[in-house]
Design an enzyme around this catalytic site. Structure first.
Site, PDB file in Angstrom:
ATOM      1  N   ASP A  69      16.332  23.006  13.733  1.00 32.36           N
ATOM      2  CA  ASP A  69      17.695  23.783  14.229  1.00 32.36           C
ATOM      3  C   ASP A  69      17.192  25.241  14.868  1.00 32.36           C
ATOM      4  O   ASP A  69      16.344  25.785  14.206  1.00 32.36           O
ATOM      5  CB  ASP A  69      18.564  23.937  13.082  1.00 32.36           C
ATOM      6  CG  ASP A  69      19.963  24.685  13.288  1.00 32.36           C
ATOM      7  OD1 ASP A  69      20.710  23.902  14.044  1.00 32.36           O
ATOM      8  OD2 ASP A  69      20.237  26.010  12.973  1.00 32.36           O
TER       9      ASP A  69
ATOM     10  N   GLU B 200      16.251  22.228  18.989  1.00 33.94           N
ATOM     11  CA  GLU B 200      17.062  22.753  19.978  1.00 33.94           C
ATOM     12  C   GLU B 200      16.114  24.139  20.679  1.00 33.94           C
ATOM     13  O   GLU B 200      15.803  24.998  19.872  1.00 33.94           O
ATOM     14  CB  GLU B 200      18.339  23.435  19.117  1.00 33.94           C
ATOM     15  CG  GLU B 200      19.124  22.482  18.522  1.00 33.94           C
ATOM     16  CD  GLU B 200      20.321  23.164  17.735  1.00 33.94           C
ATOM     17  OE1 GLU B 200      21.560  22.579  18.279  1.00 33.94           O
ATOM     18  OE2 GLU B 200      20.050  24.044  17.010  1.00 33.94           O
TER      19      GLU B 200
END
Ligand code: CA
Length: 651
Positions: free
Chosen positions: A335, A366
């Protein structure tokens, strides 16, 4: 210790302090936390700042302590204490004195904990293994990575899924063998889909759900509390810390038994609150601050973990290795990876490769962050612009591919190629190579670094985005709009024929809707859950995806992840608005496959007559069916490609 700390300037110059700290106190041992074996238990905690640490033991998750012992400070600021017996099942916490003040904290290195995670627990990990877990191993790697993103509660909360009441929303739901329905649901369904990896939204212990509360609570779980413990609300008993560990392992074993690999969504970029166990044992060290002393907030969740410091990086890398070894996790999705560093991500890649074999564990994340963040000197953020500094075996979500296909994620009405956007033809043709031949403001080392997708837990589901952009105000999200279905199939057809790894949100293949809700992270479980009967109502769409998944694995020209793979793609053509085609060299050593592919995308509303080149061609997919085989008759030199559809021909 405080005096020592003052001498190295702890309270005066933060950056100077942390560099000095790292030089003098870096500890590389893998034994922090409570390590318990048959006849020995050791407790170790790293805190050069502490003046005194007292270990307190408890018989139960609640109630007063039954024993306390002073810990001894050894080298490198590691406090420790050993017992010549197993303390398996004992709960504990620490009383830490820093600058004269005592603070109670759970163990940041805890491997187990009681209800809601505030009290840690000693476990002999071998006693938490389900039957036969030592023989559990991942299924063999397949030709392609096709990743299915799923939330544990979403999977089985719908009563239509047929999971027994006690297991609904739990780890245990994945172990249910027969759901008693006349169509496949839950694990049977996943197996029948053909995806290779299931990526689970966070299931380390997070803070936003009360583990003693009712089952109607819901959260995606991006708020870590105990990084090395499974979340308790997914267990059938959150109080006994061994239950969540055993049941989590049972879930992973069930995936492996059904031919699926498991990826864990990890959130090392921030913690639930600044007042975390890490902060309590070592104030100021684990977080980033601005020069005026304010916490940085590049995560938009209140704080940023200070990746780039020695003991922060050790903490994160060791945690990843722990999950891979102890729980047999097959990959990790980071994340807000853009808040971590290139150096740390490459180190994790290296350590996983050394332990488990090259590329055996998937790594991707990400490549962005919500806001800038003061990084450590000499480190580089793991952002998209630094993709080429990342190892070739670290993937990034390709927002370029996503937005080119279906339109901007935040501008709901803004269309992409499949839903009425214009001038996107060149971008779509670049997306096909994973942006290896230009078109984006970065270039990956190879398409192995690209995760192709059009939907994930964030933002609108693909169905909702298409409905909003194609049917204006107050649309009916539950209606089967035929034009939306066609756009959905074309979107899938496009990313399934792009080079790179493939990723989809659970339910994308059956028109999953959240009724237009854009951010459902804490919405009702009914908004978020998979509605199993929709797999029947949208059975034709599910079948189309199944076909694409099967077909993709047979096309080495698209699965090729080598740095030169983009050379396989030739004859890129824009025929008219919304219509593009290209050819793919599909030859591969050891593969008896079609030699060449011709792929057409027709996003326009009208049919397009595609010229068929010389040779004997067959249709393997069109707008209605994927993984079909239909020979084109000799002498036929044109095939119709319907409006808003794709076609894959092979010879
Ligand atoms: Ca929790």
């Amino acid at each position: 210790m405080a005096a020592l700390f003052e001498r190295i300037g702890f309270m005066t110059d933060r950056e100077f302090t942390n560099i000095k700290l790292d030089e003098r106190f870096r500890y590389d041992g893998k034994d922090l936390g409570a390590v318990c074996e048959e006849d020995r238990t050791t407790f170790k905690v790293w805190s050069p700042a502490a003046e005194r640490i007292v270990l307190r033991l408890y018989r139960e998750d609640k109630g007063a302590h039954c024993m306390e012992r002073e810990m001894i400070c050894g080298e490198k600021g590691v406090w420790e204490l050993a017992f010549e017996r197993s303390l398996h099942g004992t709960y504990y916490d620490y009383l830490v004195r820093i600058d004269g003040a005592d603070t109670v904290t759970a163990d940041p290195y805890a491997r187990a904990c009681g209800c809601n995670g505030a009290r840690s627990m000693v476990v002999d990990l071998r006693l938490t293994d389900p039957e036969g877990f030592e023989r559990d191993c991942a299924p063999k790697a397949q030709e392609e990575q096709i990743i299915y993103e799923l939330h544990i509660k979403d999977f089985s909360y719908d009563r239509d899924g047929g999971v027994p009441e006690a297991y609904r929303g739990k780890y245990k739901a994945f172990t249910v063998k027969n759901t008693g329905k006349d169509y496949p649901t839950c694990m049977e369904y996943l197996k029948s889909l053909g995806v290779t990896h299931v990526h689970l939204l966070p299931f380390f212990d997070y803070g936003s759900v009360d583990e003693a509360g009712d089952e109607r609570q819901y959260n995606w779980g991006y708020d870590p509390l105990n990084f090395n413990v499974p979340e308790g609300s997914y267990a059938t008993d959150a109080k006994d810390g061994t239950v969540r560990i055993r049941e989590c392992k049972e879930m992973i074993r069930a995936f492996h038994e059904n031919g699926l690999r498991v990826i864990m969504d990890v959130v090392y970029n921030h913690t639930y609150q600044e007042d975390s166990w890490l902060q309590r044992v070592m104030p100021g060290y684990y977080y980033r601050y601005h020069e005026d002393g304010r916490l940085s907030d590049g995560s938009a969740c209140g704080n940023d973990i200070a990746a780039g410091r020695a003991m922060v990086d050790n903490y994160i890398a060791d945690s990843v290795m722990y999950w891979a070894k102890e729980y047999h996790i097959d990959g990790f999705r980071f994340d807000l990876m853009g808040l971590l560093t290139v150096e740390l991500m490459n180190r994790i890649r290296r350590e996983l490769d050394q332990e488990f074999g090259l590329g055996e564990k998937l790594l991707y994340g990400e490549p962005w962050r919500a806001d800038s963040s003061p990084m450590e000197r000499g480190t580089r953020a793991a952002l998209k612009e630094n993709t080429r500094c990342l190892d070739e075996g670290i993937g990034i979500f390709s927002d370029d591919t996503r937005d080119a296909i279906k339109g901007h994620v935040f501008e709901e009405k803004e269309p992409g190629f499949v839903n009425g956007g214009s001038d996107l033809e060149p971008l779509i043709l670049h997306a096909v190579t994973g942006w290896r031949d230009g078109g984006a403001d970065f270039c990956p080392l190879s398409c192995s670094q690209i995760i192709n997708y059009v939907s994930a837990h964030d933002n609108f589901t693909l169905w909702d985005k298409l409905v909003l952009s194609m049917h204006g105000k107050d649309p009916d999200f539950t209606r089967r709009y035929e034009d939306v279905l066609a756009a959905n199939r074309l979107a899938a057809f496009i990313y399934f024929t792009c080079q790179g790894n493939l990723f989809m949100q659970a339910g994308e293949e059956f028109g999953r809707t959240k009724l237009g809700e854009e951010n459902s992270y804490c919405s009702r479980p009914e908004i978020n859950m998979l509605r199993w009967h929709q797999t029947v109502e949208f059975g034709d769409l599910v079948e189309y995806y199944r076909g694409l998944i099967r077909l993709r694995k047979k096309l080495p020209g698209l699965c090729d992840k080598s740095p030169g793979a983009e050379m396989r793609i030739t004859a890129k053509s824009i025929h008219r608005d919304g219509v593009v085609s290209f050819r793919v060299n599909n030859r591969a050593l050891g593969h008896e496959s079609w030699e060449e592919l011709l792929i057409v995308y027709n996003a326009s509303p009208d049919d397009y007559r595609m010229r068929v080149p010389e040779g004997s061609w067959e249709v393997l997919a069109d707008g209605k069916a994927a993984d079909c085989r239909r020979m084109i008759e000799e002498g036929v030199r044109e095939v119709p490609v319907e409006g808003r559809s794709g076609m894959l021909l092979a010879r």
